[in-house]
Design a protein around this motif. Structure first.
Motif, mmCIF file in Angstrom:
data_model
loop_
_atom_site.group_PDB
_atom_site.id
_atom_site.type_symbol
_atom_site.label_atom_id
_atom_site.label_comp_id
_atom_site.label_asym_id
_atom_site.label_seq_id
_atom_site.Cartn_x
_atom_site.Cartn_y
_atom_site.Cartn_z
ATOM 1 N N ALA A 173 -1.155 -1.754 -7.215
ATOM 2 C CA ALA A 173 -2.177 -2.655 -7.751
ATOM 3 C C ALA A 173 -1.617 -4.055 -7.970
ATOM 4 O O ALA A 173 -2.282 -5.060 -7.681
ATOM 5 C CB ALA A 173 -2.728 -2.092 -9.060
ATOM 6 N N ALA A 174 -0.383 -4.143 -8.463
ATOM 7 C CA ALA A 174 0.235 -5.451 -8.696
ATOM 8 C C ALA A 174 0.431 -6.205 -7.390
ATOM 9 O O ALA A 174 0.302 -7.441 -7.348
ATOM 10 C CB ALA A 174 1.570 -5.276 -9.415
ATOM 11 N N ALA A 175 0.725 -5.487 -6.309
ATOM 12 C CA ALA A 175 0.924 -6.141 -5.019
ATOM 13 C C ALA A 175 -0.368 -6.756 -4.482
ATOM 14 O O ALA A 175 -0.330 -7.664 -3.643
ATOM 15 C CB ALA A 175 1.481 -5.137 -4.003
ATOM 16 N N LEU A 176 -1.506 -6.262 -4.951
ATOM 17 C CA LEU A 176 -2.784 -6.818 -4.504
ATOM 18 C C LEU A 176 -3.059 -8.197 -5.103
ATOM 19 O O LEU A 176 -3.738 -9.026 -4.491
ATOM 20 C CB LEU A 176 -3.931 -5.878 -4.893
ATOM 21 N N LEU A 177 -2.559 -8.446 -6.311
ATOM 22 C CA LEU A 177 -2.943 -9.647 -7.045
ATOM 23 C C LEU A 177 -2.579 -10.946 -6.325
ATOM 24 O O LEU A 177 -3.422 -11.844 -6.225
ATOM 25 C CB LEU A 177 -2.338 -9.611 -8.458
ATOM 26 N N LEU A 214 5.799 9.292 -15.236
ATOM 27 C CA LEU A 214 6.256 7.903 -15.199
ATOM 28 C C LEU A 214 6.363 7.401 -13.763
ATOM 29 O O LEU A 214 5.953 6.279 -13.446
ATOM 30 C CB LEU A 214 7.599 7.790 -15.911
ATOM 31 N N PHE A 215 6.897 8.225 -12.880
ATOM 32 C CA PHE A 215 7.082 7.832 -11.485
ATOM 33 C C PHE A 215 5.737 7.577 -10.806
ATOM 34 O O PHE A 215 5.543 6.546 -10.139
ATOM 35 C CB PHE A 215 7.844 8.927 -10.747
ATOM 36 N N SER A 216 4.798 8.492 -10.969
ATOM 37 C CA SER A 216 3.492 8.354 -10.318
ATOM 38 C C SER A 216 2.722 7.156 -10.849
ATOM 39 O O SER A 216 2.110 6.394 -10.088
ATOM 40 C CB SER A 216 2.679 9.636 -10.509
ATOM 41 N N ALA A 217 2.762 6.977 -12.174
ATOM 42 C CA ALA A 217 2.071 5.830 -12.762
ATOM 43 C C ALA A 217 2.696 4.527 -12.284
ATOM 44 O O ALA A 217 1.989 3.546 -12.009
ATOM 45 C CB ALA A 217 2.120 5.916 -14.282
ATOM 46 N N SER A 218 4.014 4.502 -12.159
ATOM 47 C CA SER A 218 4.703 3.296 -11.677
ATOM 48 C C SER A 218 4.295 2.962 -10.248
ATOM 49 O O SER A 218 4.151 1.783 -9.889
ATOM 50 C CB SER A 218 6.219 3.485 -11.757
ATOM 51 N N CYS A 219 4.116 3.979 -9.420
ATOM 52 C CA CYS A 219 3.674 3.747 -8.034
ATOM 53 C C CYS A 219 2.294 3.100 -7.988
ATOM 54 O O CYS A 219 2.066 2.154 -7.227
ATOM 55 C CB CYS A 219 3.668 5.067 -7.260
ATOM 56 N N LEU A 249 -7.002 0.516 -11.402
ATOM 57 C CA LEU A 249 -5.667 0.905 -11.832
ATOM 58 C C LEU A 249 -5.726 1.788 -13.069
ATOM 59 O O LEU A 249 -5.053 2.827 -13.151
ATOM 60 C CB LEU A 249 -4.840 -0.357 -12.115
ATOM 61 N N ALA A 250 -6.543 1.388 -14.049
ATOM 62 C CA ALA A 250 -6.652 2.162 -15.287
ATOM 63 C C ALA A 250 -7.185 3.567 -15.018
ATOM 64 O O ALA A 250 -6.663 4.553 -15.547
ATOM 65 C CB ALA A 250 -7.560 1.427 -16.275
ATOM 66 N N CYS A 251 -8.224 3.667 -14.172
ATOM 67 C CA CYS A 251 -8.781 4.992 -13.847
ATOM 68 C C CYS A 251 -7.734 5.875 -13.175
ATOM 69 O O CYS A 251 -7.597 7.059 -13.511
ATOM 70 C CB CYS A 251 -9.994 4.830 -12.936
ATOM 71 N N SER A 252 -7.010 5.308 -12.232
ATOM 72 C CA SER A 252 -6.017 6.090 -11.499
ATOM 73 C C SER A 252 -4.916 6.586 -12.425
ATOM 74 O O SER A 252 -4.546 7.769 -12.411
ATOM 75 C CB SER A 252 -5.401 5.243 -10.381
ATOM 76 N N VAL A 253 -4.403 5.698 -13.258
ATOM 77 C CA VAL A 253 -3.290 6.062 -14.143
ATOM 78 C C VAL A 253 -3.740 7.035 -15.216
ATOM 79 O O VAL A 253 -3.054 8.031 -15.494
ATOM 80 C CB VAL A 253 -2.672 4.798 -14.767
ATOM 81 N N ALA A 262 0.817 -1.214 0.000
ATOM 82 C CA ALA A 262 0.000 0.000 0.000
ATOM 83 C C ALA A 262 0.852 1.266 0.000
ATOM 84 O O ALA A 262 0.329 2.362 -0.223
ATOM 85 C CB ALA A 262 -0.941 0.007 1.204
ATOM 86 N N GLY A 263 2.162 1.120 0.247
ATOM 87 C CA GLY A 263 3.047 2.291 0.311
ATOM 88 C C GLY A 263 3.070 3.137 -0.949
ATOM 89 O O GLY A 263 2.953 4.369 -0.878
ATOM 90 N N PRO A 264 3.222 2.532 -2.144
ATOM 91 C CA PRO A 264 3.221 3.350 -3.362
ATOM 92 C C PRO A 264 1.934 4.139 -3.567
ATOM 93 O O PRO A 264 1.962 5.270 -4.061
ATOM 94 C CB PRO A 264 3.421 2.314 -4.473
ATOM 95 N N LEU A 265 0.797 3.552 -3.186
ATOM 96 C CA LEU A 265 -0.468 4.282 -3.300
ATOM 97 C C LEU A 265 -0.493 5.469 -2.355
ATOM 98 O O LEU A 265 -0.984 6.558 -2.700
ATOM 99 C CB LEU A 265 -1.642 3.336 -3.007
#
Length: 476
Positions: free
Chosen positions: A176-180, A166-171, A84-88, A15-18
């Motif tokens: 989101a990937a950590a949730l899977l 790029l940095f914000s989208a990567s976060c 994820l798509a909405c956020s990015v 959850a840290g990157p979010l």
């Protein structure tokens, strides 16, 4: 083993990157705010907060169906990817606006979309955290805040607008990937058995202290977000450094304390840390007027107080309920209260100006008074209960060797019975002779939650009483 380590890392830090994206978007010393200008960014921020409110209301109102889709069906992955798509998309569209001349209304739309997407991701993280034992949940919240602060600090070294994008989208992708890998299968506890835990009075009793503190802190943030209206001079470089120092320091303290003492540390933070944090927020505006090193120290303390409120509130809200449905409702309520308070502060400060400091003082004094009034009787009653429980536990914990043997036998029995992590935790406490009330207090859950887990344990182990449970443990 590698899979277990991956899940552990995702739980503690995912959850840290979010959180880092939230800081970049909301914090009034954020480099993104400096990039766009405070006035231009205000419209995006207001719409992002509105998006959070809309999504939070949906989480509360449709908690049953949303939690079922995310938690029990393969469509949960689609929900995560859609969020994820909405956020990015919302974030990238915002960061592209300075490079292309388009109507400012599109910035508002991008903020709304990003707010909705990030809120859905936050709700999913709440569901994930609710499945962990209390020690891990508190530790994960503190660690995630620390990771978020570290990533937020890294953003100061980004050279241009494209790197921010790029940095914000990567976060967001990372969170989101950590949730899977953490999405559970369908072998979780039967939700119907835990239905009595959704009592409003119980949830309020567990969450009101940190939730009220966070809501008031969010109101303060809204009141001071634009220094032009608040009548304060804002040194963004100093405030940025103070946010890193204060938030990182309290996150490290909490992570270490929770790792070593678990819910005992959480109880100390709840009873003692929160009043201290509220007092810091109350006094800091007056200390900041001294300038110099006092300004940096007071700002660091204030950021630490905000971080402590966030850690305690987020974990308490996630652990107050025992079902995915009720977890989403409580987490959605937290997001709704905090966001609405910040938006309210930002909207009223142009009208009240420097009187906002008086408003800050009033609400924080009321909060401190409520803590002082309500903590004393609860504390004295808790001490009495602890004394009674201590006498009951003395026989089963006469020596460290006996206690260790009981714990090992209970762990082997849990593995043999395929118990869930929560049930294993309850079983260990049952084996030590704890009462339901003591287990509820230790794990930060209700008596009904404990009873639900005990029923599930008895069903899986094919027993009907605690005496039979003790016999099984002795046989291990």
């Amino acid at each position: 083993m590698n899979n277990a380590l991956l899940k552990r890392a995702c739980t503690l830090m995912g959850a840290g990157p979010l959180f880092a994206v939230g800081l970049l978007t909301v914090h009034n010393a954020s480099p993104i705010v400096e990039l766009f200008g405070r006035i231009a960014h205000t419209g995006f921020l207001a719409c992002a907060l509105a998006g959070v409110i809309i999504a939070a209301v949906a989480l509360v109102a449709q908690a049953r169906s949303i939690s079922h889709v995310i938690w029990k069906t393969p469509q949960g992955y689609i929900v995560i990817l859609s969020a994820l798509a909405c956020s990015v998309i919302g974030l990238l569209f915002l960061l592209a606006i300075p490079a292309i001349e388009i109507d400012g209304r599109f910035a508002s739309v991008s903020g709304l979309v990003m707010g909705i997407g990030c809120t859905v991701l936050a709700g999913t993280w709440a569901l994930t955290l609710s499945q962990e034992d209390s020690r891990t949940a508190f530790q994960a919240s503190a660690t995630s805040v620390l990771v978020g602060v570290a990533l937020y600090g890294t953003s100061a070294f980004l050279p241009n607008q494209a790197s921010y994008a790029l940095f914000s989208a990567s976060c967001i992708f990372a969170s989101a990937a950590a949730l899977l890998p953490l999405k559970p299968n369908e072998s979780e506890d039967d939700e119907a058995l835990a239905a009595p835990d959704d009592r409003v009075a119980y949830v309020i009793s567990r969450t009101w202290r940190p939730l009220a503190g966070t809501t008031l802190s969010a109101l303060v943030l809204g009141l001071i977000w634009n220094p032009l209206y608040a009548g304060i001079e804002l040194d963004t470089g100093m405030l940025f450094a103070a946010s890193l120092c204060g938030s990182a320091a309290i996150s490290i303290v909490c992570a270490v304390a929770f790792a070593k003492a678990g819910v005992r540390a959480a109880r100390v933070m709840d009873r003692t840390g929160l009043p201290i944090a509220a007092a810091i927020v109350l006094l800091c505006p007056y200390l900041e007027q001294l300038g110099g090193s006092a300004l940096f120290i007071s700002s660091s303390l204030k950021e630490a107080a905000f971080a402590l409120f966030l850690i305690m509130t987020w974990t308490s809200c996630c652990k107050a309920a025992s079902t995915p449905k009720s977890t989403l409702r409580v987490a959605g309520t937290f997001l709704l209260c905090a966001t609405a308070a910040m938006l309210l502060g930002a909207l009223i400060i142009p009208q009240i100006g420097t009187a906002g400091r008086i408003l800050n003082s009033i609400v924080l004094i009321v909060y401190l008074a409520a803590l002082a009034f309500l903590n004393s009787p609860v504390k004295s009653q808790g001490a009495t209960d602890d004394a009674k429980e201590h006498n009951k536990e003395a026989e089963r914990e006469a020596t460290p060797n006996i206690s260790a043997s009981i714990a090992q036998n209970a762990e082997r029995l849990a593995k043999a019975g395929a118990l869930s992590p929560r049930e294993t935790e309850v079983l260990a406490l049952l084996a030590r002779g704890h009462s339901y009330a003591k287990i509820a207090q230790t794990l930060y859950v209700s008596d009904n939650t404990v009873k639900t887990h005990v029923r599930n344990i008895y069903r899986k182990l094919k027993i009907e009483s605690r005496e039979e449970l003790f016999d099984l443990i002795d046989q291990q």
